[in-house]
Every structure is written in structure tokens, then in C-alpha cells.
Scaffold this motif. Structure first.
Motif, PDB file in Angstrom:
ATOM      1  N   THR A  93       6.790   1.843  10.778  1.00  0.00           N
ATOM      2  CA  THR A  93       7.974   1.201  11.468  1.00  0.00           C
ATOM      3  C   THR A  93       8.971   2.299  11.251  1.00  0.00           C
ATOM      4  O   THR A  93      10.042   2.640  12.219  1.00  0.00           O
ATOM      5  N   HIS A 116       2.297  -1.979  19.488  1.00  0.00           N
ATOM      6  CA  HIS A 116       2.846  -2.931  18.406  1.00  0.00           C
ATOM      7  C   HIS A 116       4.423  -2.953  18.431  1.00  0.00           C
ATOM      8  O   HIS A 116       5.127  -1.785  18.952  1.00  0.00           O
ATOM      9  N   SER A 118       6.577  -2.415  16.791  1.00  0.00           N
ATOM     10  CA  SER A 118       7.210  -1.266  15.997  1.00  0.00           C
ATOM     11  C   SER A 118       7.216  -0.111  16.770  1.00  0.00           C
ATOM     12  O   SER A 118       8.011   0.844  16.422  1.00  0.00           O
ATOM     13  N   ASN A 164      -4.008  -1.944  17.224  1.00  0.00           N
ATOM     14  CA  ASN A 164      -4.033  -2.908  16.390  1.00  0.00           C
ATOM     15  C   ASN A 164      -4.667  -3.955  16.633  1.00  0.00           C
ATOM     16  O   ASN A 164      -5.338  -5.000  15.789  1.00  0.00           O
ATOM     17  N   ASP A 189       1.361   6.455  17.388  1.00  0.00           N
ATOM     18  CA  ASP A 189       1.442   5.610  16.384  1.00  0.00           C
ATOM     19  C   ASP A 189       0.000   5.426  15.846  1.00  0.00           C
ATOM     20  O   ASP A 189      -1.020   5.131  16.247  1.00  0.00           O
ATOM     21  N   GLN A 192      -3.280   2.550  12.711  1.00  0.00           N
ATOM     22  CA  GLN A 192      -4.871   2.232  12.713  1.00  0.00           C
ATOM     23  C   GLN A 192      -5.693   3.406  12.671  1.00  0.00           C
ATOM     24  O   GLN A 192      -6.886   3.030  12.438  1.00  0.00           O
ATOM     25  N   SER A 212       1.157   4.332   8.053  1.00  0.00           N
ATOM     26  CA  SER A 212       1.447   3.668   6.840  1.00  0.00           C
ATOM     27  C   SER A 212       0.647   3.780   5.666  1.00  0.00           C
ATOM     28  O   SER A 212      -0.790   3.544   5.921  1.00  0.00           O
ATOM     29  N   HIS A 214      -0.190   1.558   3.390  1.00  0.00           N
ATOM     30  CA  HIS A 214      -0.628   0.317   2.757  1.00  0.00           C
ATOM     31  C   HIS A 214      -1.946   0.241   3.544  1.00  0.00           C
ATOM     32  O   HIS A 214      -2.768  -0.645   3.413  1.00  0.00           O
ATOM     33  N   LYS A 215      -2.071   0.692   4.989  1.00  0.00           N
ATOM     34  CA  LYS A 215      -3.357   0.323   5.665  1.00  0.00           C
ATOM     35  C   LYS A 215      -4.410   1.593   5.367  1.00  0.00           C
ATOM     36  O   LYS A 215      -5.648   1.365   5.661  1.00  0.00           O
TER      37      LYS A 215
END
Ligand code: PMP
Length: 394
Positions: A93, A116, A118, A164, A189, A192, A212, A214-215
Motif C-alpha cells: 500500500t 485492490h 490500494s 487477490n 502490484d 499476490q 508486502s 506479510h504475504k
């Protein structure tokens, strides 16, 4: 080493404390569970190894600085990029917001219906003229339509590399060629895509890539923006503070070169170390193996759902790790609640993609998404839960 091939699913799951107790976690597209190796790396960084980076004159800080910059290299290397082109951000984001705000040539941006939020709202906030590329009938970004829509006024094209919601995989190379043909840049982006496909930004031909940690089985609170060095160099900083400067006087300030120019303040040191450990972890397993594993699970789940005759499947057959669906006559939230009672976690909602929901003509979908630790037992539990839901709702 191909851990998916050599370890039993149970052994692989045992590396993820968050999956203990036989929980069937099918919400990896929202956030991935963390392997013990990543947890251990962050605990060490927060404990025995902890110190600040970049400024300390003592050995511990120098060591932490080396570890922090090594993490940048590992993350950059995962997508085939040089470390000096990789900016640490709070997440995908923030990475997209950074480009939307700082890209000097703000004009028209071409987005798509499946983005998404974002990859929609930052462009609106930063004052871009937004155009929307439609989807093909099976839920891919329609690149023929993009070709017809793109003009010399477009300075940016920003598409999800993998949706996503639908799992659709973009033909990124063609999207890059189309953008470049009108003089625009391509931002992908990759939130994913990075956990599911082997990424080489040079081969993709894109200009910016956002994702990101965390994914990707790493910590929350950190992500990355990759940008071509000449593009980053032409972008002004968007936040001021420590670490992003060259020289500060009240008469005026000069800035550090990228990537530090875009990293104001004490960075997410612990999270960066964890991000690097996550990159090591997926590289050791192999993105090709992860992709093949998830593709097989998607095919199995889609086949089983299609056989029921009371399920609508969204998205293309060849989707990456993600299956969105609707069970006739049952709201996805009700399905999600009953599945939770069965120890199965799916996502139900608009998935931060309200324009896509409007396009699909539904308020929400149910979404099962896989990770490298997912297995056939998870699918079987999901199918049992769907069957129970059917009995309850009739
Ligand atoms: N883009 C896509 C395709 C996503 O799936 C997500 C997370 N759901 C984001 C962007 C935003 O990522 P984050 O919240 O980690 O910044």
C-alpha cells in the motif's frame, strides 16, 4: 532442496506454529502464516542482536546495519533486482502511494476493474486522471482493450500481477510493451504474485513493482517498492526526516540518493530482518515448486466445486493459488461462519475490491487461498464444511 516434494504435508505444516492444532487455514492471500525460521530471525533481531542501524559507531550497530542491508539484498534478489533499487516501505500500500505521490509526471493512469483498493485510491488521492481497463469474460485484465485505450496522455499503467480475488495472472510482458509503446511506465502490484510465482522484474519489463512481506511468510509492517534507478532518482522524497538527507540547514536541505531518500526515520529493522529470512525461506523451497503445488490444489478444488452444481466459480481456470466462489442461496459470511466452526478459515467479503464485486454483480465472494503449506486435507475439510452448510441451508 524441494521441501514440498521431500517433506510430508504434516512435516511442512509443523514448521508453521500458526497452523498448530490442525487448523485448516485457507486465507493465505490475506496474510501468510510464518515459518519458525522467520520467527527465530525476528526474535534474534529484537533480542540478542538488537541495535539501531546506519548511525551507531559501536560494533553491534554496525553488525545490525550489515544485516539490515543484507536483508535488502535478499529481498531484491528474490525479484531479480539490485539492492540499491529496492525501497523498504510499510507494505505494498505504501509502495503504491509513494509512486502515486512522487512520480513527477502525473498524467493519466490506466488501472483495471480487478484492482485492490490500494491500487485505486492512492492514484485518486494524488490527483491522477484514472481510466479503467475492463476484464475478459473469464476475469483477466483485457489487454486488447488496454491497447485500444492507451494514449500519449497516459504516463502510468498500474495493474495487479495476480488478482487477490480471482487469482488471474497478468501477461506482464505484454502489458509492459503496451505501456511503453505510448511512453507510459508500468507499475505492477505484486502482492499476490511474489509468494506464488518466480519474479524477475527485468524479464517482466515493468518499471515499478510493489509487494508486502506479510504475504510472503514474513512480518507485517514492511514491504518493498522496486523501481528502475533512473526513475527513482527523478522522484522527490515524499516524507522528510532522519536518514533520508544529505545535508540539512535552515536555508535548505539536500537529500540522500535512493533508496534511503524514501526511507525517512528509523526503519522497521526487525521486520526487515524477518523479510530477508522469508526471502531465504521461499528461495530454499523454490518458487517453481510452490507455484506447481498451489496450481495443483487450485485445479483440485475447482474440479470438486464444479462437480457440486450449486457453486458459481469466479475467475479463470488457470489461476494462481486463489479460488473465489459463491454457494447458491448462502451468503459468503454465513458460509465463512459455519466453516469456522469446522476449523476451516476462508475469507468472505469484498476483498478490498469493491469495483470488481460490482462488475461480478455480487456483494461479496467466498475465497479460499492457498500457501506452500496447504494440502489436500485442507481441501477435504473445506468440502465437508460446504456440504454441512448445504444441509443447514437446504
Ligand atoms: N494488492 C493486492 C493485490 C493485495 O492482495 C493486497 C493485500 N490484500 C494489497 C495490495 C495491499 O497490501 P498491504 O495491505 O499489505 O499493503
Amino acid at each position: 532442496m524441494n521441501a514440498i516434494a521431500t517433506l510430508t504435508p504434516a512435516d511442512l505444516k509443523a514448521q508453521f506454529p500458526g497452523l498448530a492444532g490442525g487448523w485448516h487455514y485457507l486465507d493465505t492471500a490475506a496474510t501468510a502464516q510464518k515459518p519458525q525460521a522467520v520467527i527465530d530471525a525476528t526474535v534474534r533481531a529484537m533480542g540478542a542482536d538488537y541495535a539501531t542501524v546506519h548511525r551507531g559507531v559501536y560494533a553491534r550497530s554496525a553488525d545490525m546495519t550489515l544485516a539490515f542491508e543484507a536483508a535488502r539484498e535478499k529481498v531484491a534478489d528474490l525479484i531479480g533486482a539490485p539492492a540499491q533499487e529496492l525501497v523498504f516501505t510499510r507494505g505494498a500500500t505504501e509502495a503504491i502511494n509513494l509512486v502515486a505521490h512522487s512520480y513527477p509526471n502525473k498524467g493519466r493512469v490506466l488501472l483495471s476493474t480487478l484492482e485492490h483498493h490500494s491500487n485505486i485510491v492512492p492514484w485518486q488521492l494524488a490527483g491522477w486522471q484514472v481510466d479503467v481497463c475492463p476484464l475478459t469474460a473469464d476475469g483477466q485484465i483485457d489487454l486488447d482493450a488496454a491497447e485500444a485505450m492507451l494514449t500519449r496522455e497516459h504516463t502510468m499503467v498500474a495493474f495487479a500481477h495476480v488478482s487477490n480475488v480471482l487469482g488471474s495472472v497478468l501477461d506482464a510482458r505484454r502489458a509492459a510493451d503496451l505501456a511503453h509503446a505510448v511512453g507510459a511506465k508500468l507499475l505492477l502490484d505484486g502482492c499476490q504474485a511474489v509468494p506464488r510465482l518466480g519474479i524477475d522484474v527485468a524479464a517482466l519489463g515493468c518499471d515499478f513493482y510493489a509487494f508486502s512481506a506479510h504475504k510472503l511468510y514474513g512480518p507485517t509492517g514492511i514491504g518493498a517498492l522496486w523501481g528502475r534507478s533512473e526513475l527513482l532518482a527523478a522522484m522527490p522524497p515524499w516524507q522528510g526526516g532522519g536518514a533520508m538527507i544529505d545535508r540539512v540547514t535552515f536555508a535548505g536541505t539536500t537529500y540522500a540518493p535512493p533508496p534511503q531518500r524514501f526511507e525517512a526515520g528509523t526503519p522497521a529493522i526487525i521486520e526487515a530482518i524477518g523479510f530477508g529470512a522469508a526471502a531465504d525461506y521461499v528461495r530454499a523451497i523454490g518458487l517453481d515448486a510452490i507455484h506447481a503445488h498451489e496450481t495443483a490444489l487450485v485445479a483440485e478444488l475447482r474440479t470438486a466445486l464444479r462437480a457440486r452444481n450449486d457453486v458459481t466459480l469466479f475467475g479463470p481456470e488457470e489461476s494462481a493459488g486463489i479460488v473465489s466462489f459463491a454457494l447458491d442461496g448462502v451468503h459468503p459470511h454465513d458460509l465463512g461462519t459455519i466453516l469456522d466452526e469446522e476449523g476451516v478459515a476462508i475469507r468472505a467479503g469484498h476483498h478490498c475490491a469493491q469495483p470488481l464485486m460490482e462488475h461480478l454483480g455480487v456483494p461479496a465472494t467466498a475465497r479460499a487461498s492457498f500457501g506452500l503449506y496447504s494440502d489436500q486435507a485442507d481441501i477435504a475439510a473445506l468440502l465437508r464444511g460446504i456440504e454441512r452448510t448445504r444441509r443447514i441451508f437446504g
